[in-house]
Design a protein around this motif. Structure first.
Motif, PDB file in Angstrom:
ATOM      1  N   THR A 263       2.577 -16.915 -15.783  1.00 39.93           N
ATOM      2  CA  THR A 263       3.342 -15.822 -15.175  1.00 39.93           C
ATOM      3  C   THR A 263       2.938 -14.478 -15.761  1.00 39.93           C
ATOM      4  OG1 THR A 263       5.213 -17.317 -14.818  1.00 39.93           O
ATOM      5  CG2 THR A 263       5.665 -14.955 -14.714  1.00 39.93           C
ATOM      6  N   LEU A 264       2.748 -14.427 -17.071  1.00 42.21           N
ATOM      7  CA  LEU A 264       2.340 -13.179 -17.707  1.00 42.21           C
ATOM      8  C   LEU A 264       0.955 -12.752 -17.242  1.00 42.21           C
ATOM      9  CD1 LEU A 264       3.615 -13.686 -21.367  1.00 42.21           C
ATOM     10  CD2 LEU A 264       4.660 -12.365 -19.525  1.00 42.21           C
ATOM     11  N   GLN A 265       0.057 -13.719 -17.079  1.00 39.63           N
ATOM     12  CA  GLN A 265      -1.278 -13.394 -16.596  1.00 39.63           C
ATOM     13  C   GLN A 265      -1.227 -12.836 -15.173  1.00 39.63           C
ATOM     14  OE1 GLN A 265      -2.973 -17.333 -17.419  1.00 39.63           O
ATOM     15  NE2 GLN A 265      -4.504 -16.339 -18.707  1.00 39.63           N
ATOM     16  N   VAL A 266      -0.436 -13.481 -14.328  1.00 42.85           N
ATOM     17  CA  VAL A 266      -0.397 -13.083 -12.921  1.00 42.85           C
ATOM     18  C   VAL A 266       0.319 -11.752 -12.743  1.00 42.85           C
ATOM     19  CG1 VAL A 266       0.445 -13.707 -10.627  1.00 42.85           C
ATOM     20  CG2 VAL A 266      -0.572 -15.458 -12.095  1.00 42.85           C
ATOM     21  N   VAL A 267       1.446 -11.542 -13.438  1.00 45.12           N
ATOM     22  CA  VAL A 267       2.204 -10.304 -13.241  1.00 45.12           C
ATOM     23  C   VAL A 267       1.375  -9.090 -13.650  1.00 45.12           C
ATOM     24  CG1 VAL A 267       3.321 -10.140 -15.513  1.00 45.12           C
ATOM     25  CG2 VAL A 267       4.506  -9.310 -13.480  1.00 45.12           C
ATOM     26  N   ALA A 268       0.468  -9.273 -14.616  1.00 41.60           N
ATOM     27  CA  ALA A 268      -0.408  -8.171 -15.004  1.00 41.60           C
ATOM     28  C   ALA A 268      -1.547  -7.980 -14.016  1.00 41.60           C
ATOM     29  CB  ALA A 268      -0.968  -8.420 -16.405  1.00 41.60           C
ATOM     30  N   THR A 269      -2.007  -9.079 -13.420  1.00 45.95           N
ATOM     31  CA  THR A 269      -3.169  -9.009 -12.538  1.00 45.95           C
ATOM     32  C   THR A 269      -2.805  -8.626 -11.116  1.00 45.95           C
ATOM     33  OG1 THR A 269      -4.091 -10.803 -13.887  1.00 45.95           O
ATOM     34  CG2 THR A 269      -5.254 -10.274 -11.873  1.00 45.95           C
ATOM     35  N   VAL A 270      -1.564  -8.813 -10.722  1.00 44.97           N
ATOM     36  CA  VAL A 270      -1.148  -8.497  -9.350  1.00 44.97           C
ATOM     37  C   VAL A 270      -1.353  -7.013  -9.023  1.00 44.97           C
ATOM     38  CG1 VAL A 270       0.936  -8.296  -7.893  1.00 44.97           C
ATOM     39  CG2 VAL A 270       0.416 -10.441  -9.023  1.00 44.97           C
ATOM     40  N   THR A 271      -1.481  -6.184 -10.059  1.00 44.92           N
ATOM     41  CA  THR A 271      -1.717  -4.760  -9.806  1.00 44.92           C
ATOM     42  C   THR A 271      -2.970  -4.526  -8.969  1.00 44.92           C
ATOM     43  OG1 THR A 271      -2.825  -4.630 -11.949  1.00 44.92           O
ATOM     44  CG2 THR A 271      -0.528  -3.965 -11.872  1.00 44.92           C
ATOM     45  N   ILE A 272      -3.948  -5.429  -9.044  1.00 43.37           N
ATOM     46  CA  ILE A 272      -5.178  -5.229  -8.280  1.00 43.37           C
ATOM     47  C   ILE A 272      -4.980  -5.530  -6.800  1.00 43.37           C
ATOM     48  CG2 ILE A 272      -6.564  -5.810 -10.295  1.00 43.37           C
ATOM     49  CD1 ILE A 272      -7.208  -8.480  -9.026  1.00 43.37           C
ATOM     50  N   ALA A 273      -3.834  -6.121  -6.428  1.00 44.46           N
ATOM     51  CA  ALA A 273      -3.584  -6.372  -5.002  1.00 44.46           C
ATOM     52  C   ALA A 273      -3.584  -5.071  -4.216  1.00 44.46           C
ATOM     53  CB  ALA A 273      -2.251  -7.106  -4.826  1.00 44.46           C
ATOM     54  N   ALA A 274      -3.153  -3.984  -4.854  1.00 43.30           N
ATOM     55  CA  ALA A 274      -3.126  -2.689  -4.176  1.00 43.30           C
ATOM     56  C   ALA A 274      -4.526  -2.191  -3.857  1.00 43.30           C
ATOM     57  CB  ALA A 274      -2.384  -1.670  -5.032  1.00 43.30           C
ATOM     58  N   TYR A 275      -5.524  -2.707  -4.560  1.00 44.62           N
ATOM     59  CA  TYR A 275      -6.901  -2.268  -4.323  1.00 44.62           C
ATOM     60  C   TYR A 275      -7.358  -2.630  -2.920  1.00 44.62           C
ATOM     61  CZ  TYR A 275     -11.673  -1.044  -5.611  1.00 44.62           C
ATOM     62  OH  TYR A 275     -12.913  -0.445  -5.684  1.00 44.62           O
ATOM     63  N   VAL A 276      -6.764  -3.696  -2.357  1.00 40.01           N
ATOM     64  CA  VAL A 276      -7.092  -4.083  -0.978  1.00 40.01           C
ATOM     65  C   VAL A 276      -5.937  -3.770  -0.038  1.00 40.01           C
ATOM     66  CG1 VAL A 276      -8.784  -5.843  -1.601  1.00 40.01           C
ATOM     67  CG2 VAL A 276      -6.363  -6.454  -1.502  1.00 40.01           C
TER      68      VAL A 276
ATOM     69  N   LEU B 143      -2.443  -4.032  -0.484  1.00 41.65           N
ATOM     70  CA  LEU B 143      -1.329  -4.968  -0.379  1.00 41.65           C
ATOM     71  C   LEU B 143      -0.062  -4.484  -1.086  1.00 41.65           C
ATOM     72  CD1 LEU B 143      -3.184  -8.378  -0.794  1.00 41.65           C
ATOM     73  CD2 LEU B 143      -2.337  -7.318   1.307  1.00 41.65           C
ATOM     74  N   GLY B 144      -0.060  -3.263  -1.573  1.00 34.86           N
ATOM     75  CA  GLY B 144       1.152  -2.724  -2.181  1.00 34.86           C
ATOM     76  C   GLY B 144       1.378  -3.212  -3.589  1.00 34.86           C
ATOM     77  N   GLY B 145       2.645  -3.256  -3.996  1.00 25.95           N
ATOM     78  CA  GLY B 145       2.970  -3.589  -5.365  1.00 25.95           C
ATOM     79  C   GLY B 145       2.860  -2.363  -6.258  1.00 25.95           C
TER      80      GLY B 145
ATOM     81  N   PRO C 185      11.587   0.526  -5.803  1.00 25.95           N
ATOM     82  CA  PRO C 185      12.207  -0.808  -5.751  1.00 25.95           C
ATOM     83  C   PRO C 185      11.460  -1.770  -4.833  1.00 25.95           C
ATOM     84  CG  PRO C 185      13.889   0.898  -5.625  1.00 25.95           C
ATOM     85  CD  PRO C 185      12.569   1.592  -5.486  1.00 25.95           C
ATOM     86  N   GLU C 186      10.959  -1.269  -3.718  1.00 25.10           N
ATOM     87  CA  GLU C 186      10.197  -2.130  -2.804  1.00 25.10           C
ATOM     88  C   GLU C 186       8.879  -2.564  -3.443  1.00 25.10           C
ATOM     89  OE1 GLU C 186       8.139  -1.959   1.651  1.00 25.10           O
ATOM     90  OE2 GLU C 186       9.628  -0.454   1.062  1.00 25.10           O
ATOM     91  N   ALA C 187       8.237  -1.641  -4.171  1.00 21.62           N
ATOM     92  CA  ALA C 187       6.987  -1.987  -4.854  1.00 21.62           C
ATOM     93  C   ALA C 187       7.230  -3.048  -5.913  1.00 21.62           C
ATOM     94  CB  ALA C 187       6.374  -0.733  -5.482  1.00 21.62           C
ATOM     95  N   ILE C 188       8.340  -2.937  -6.644  1.00 21.46           N
ATOM     96  CA  ILE C 188       8.676  -3.953  -7.655  1.00 21.46           C
ATOM     97  C   ILE C 188       8.919  -5.301  -6.986  1.00 21.46           C
ATOM     98  CG2 ILE C 188      10.414  -4.637  -9.362  1.00 21.46           C
ATOM     99  CD1 ILE C 188      10.805  -1.661  -9.987  1.00 21.46           C
ATOM    100  N   TRP C 189       9.634  -5.276  -5.868  1.00 18.31           N
ATOM    101  CA  TRP C 189       9.898  -6.522  -5.147  1.00 18.31           C
ATOM    102  C   TRP C 189       8.595  -7.165  -4.675  1.00 18.31           C
ATOM    103  CZ3 TRP C 189      12.628 -10.546  -4.207  1.00 18.31           C
ATOM    104  CH2 TRP C 189      12.448 -11.270  -3.035  1.00 18.31           C
TER     105      TRP C 189
END
Length: 243
Positions: free
Chosen positions: A156-169, A171-173, A24-28
């Protein structure tokens, strides 16, 4: 098929509510990055798009910049910004990259929404004594809202799919589980986290689809509010990029 059962078992396991990063925290975190980035992009792109659509100036420059922004590799941009801005500000670097990703679709939706309006409607407003400011706020903005919402939807669709790469540095998610699964070769984790991202994208797409219908002004049919010609092609390209 076993990997799908394992993925669903991973998603609904009680263990996902505990650990260093509960699901749930990762989704948030994922949604916070998405909505925050899209909101910042909207604050920049919507006024600029309305200005371009209202005055008819700068469209070529906007199209060129939007195309250039779409060509930027998201992961490479995030890593570059982290290196340039600094590891201490990696959150700001990631958000900046996501904002750049969201701006083109929102900008296109804003100015095409205004440009798609029948010129006779605008001339009628001027004929009854409306000022340029009144024409913008009472005619162009309300009638252009469906296409603007469509642009925000694509962004929004573009960003929600791309936010997965935030974890590469770091940042969670939801990308945290995907990267962790790749490293540990846990395919159920990779697929489970990916399915959650897909569900989020579908849910957001459905919400914006409903909102597109809600914002159509009274007295304006759905057929009249839909894009035609070049406007339809621009919107279609934005949504195809999001997919």
């Amino acid at each position: 098929m076993n990997v799908f059962f394992d993925a669903f078992a991973w998603i609904f396991s009680p263990d996902r509510l505990t650990g260093s990063l509960p699901l749930p925290e990762a989704i948030w975190q994922h949604l916070a990055f998405t909505f925050g980035s899209v909101a910042i992009a909207a604050l920049i792109a919507i006024p600029l798009g309305w200005l371009i659509g209202h005055t008819g100036r700068g469209r070529e420059i906007a199209v060129a910049l939007s195309g250039a922004a779409r060509a930027l590799p998201s992961l490479g941009l995030v890593l570059l910004l982290v290196l340039v801005i600094g590891v201490v500000h990696k959150t700001e670097a990631a958000v900046f990259a996501f904002v750049l990703l969201a701006i083109p679709s929102i900008l296109a939706g804003a100015y095409t929404g205004v440009q798609a309006i029948d010129r006779t409607v605008i001339e009628a407003g001027r004929a009854v004594g409306m000022t340029p400011w009144q024409v913008l706020w009472k005619i162009e903005v309300p009638l252009g809202l469906p296409l603007l919402i469509g642009g925000i939807r694509a962004a929004t669709l573009q960003v929600v799919a791309t936010v997965t790469i935030a974890a590469y540095v770091g940042l969670g998610g939801l990308g945290f589980f995907i990267i962790q699964g790749i490293q540990l070769r846990q395919f159920d984790v990779i697929l489970g986290a990916s399915l959650v991202v897909v569900v989020l994208a579908l849910a957001l797409d459905g919400l914006f689809a409903l909102l597109e219908g809600v914002v159509v002004p009274r007295g304006v049919s759905g057929r009249a509010a839909r894009p035609t010609g070049n406007t339809a092609r621009v919107t279609a390209v934005d949504r195809a990029d999001a997919t």
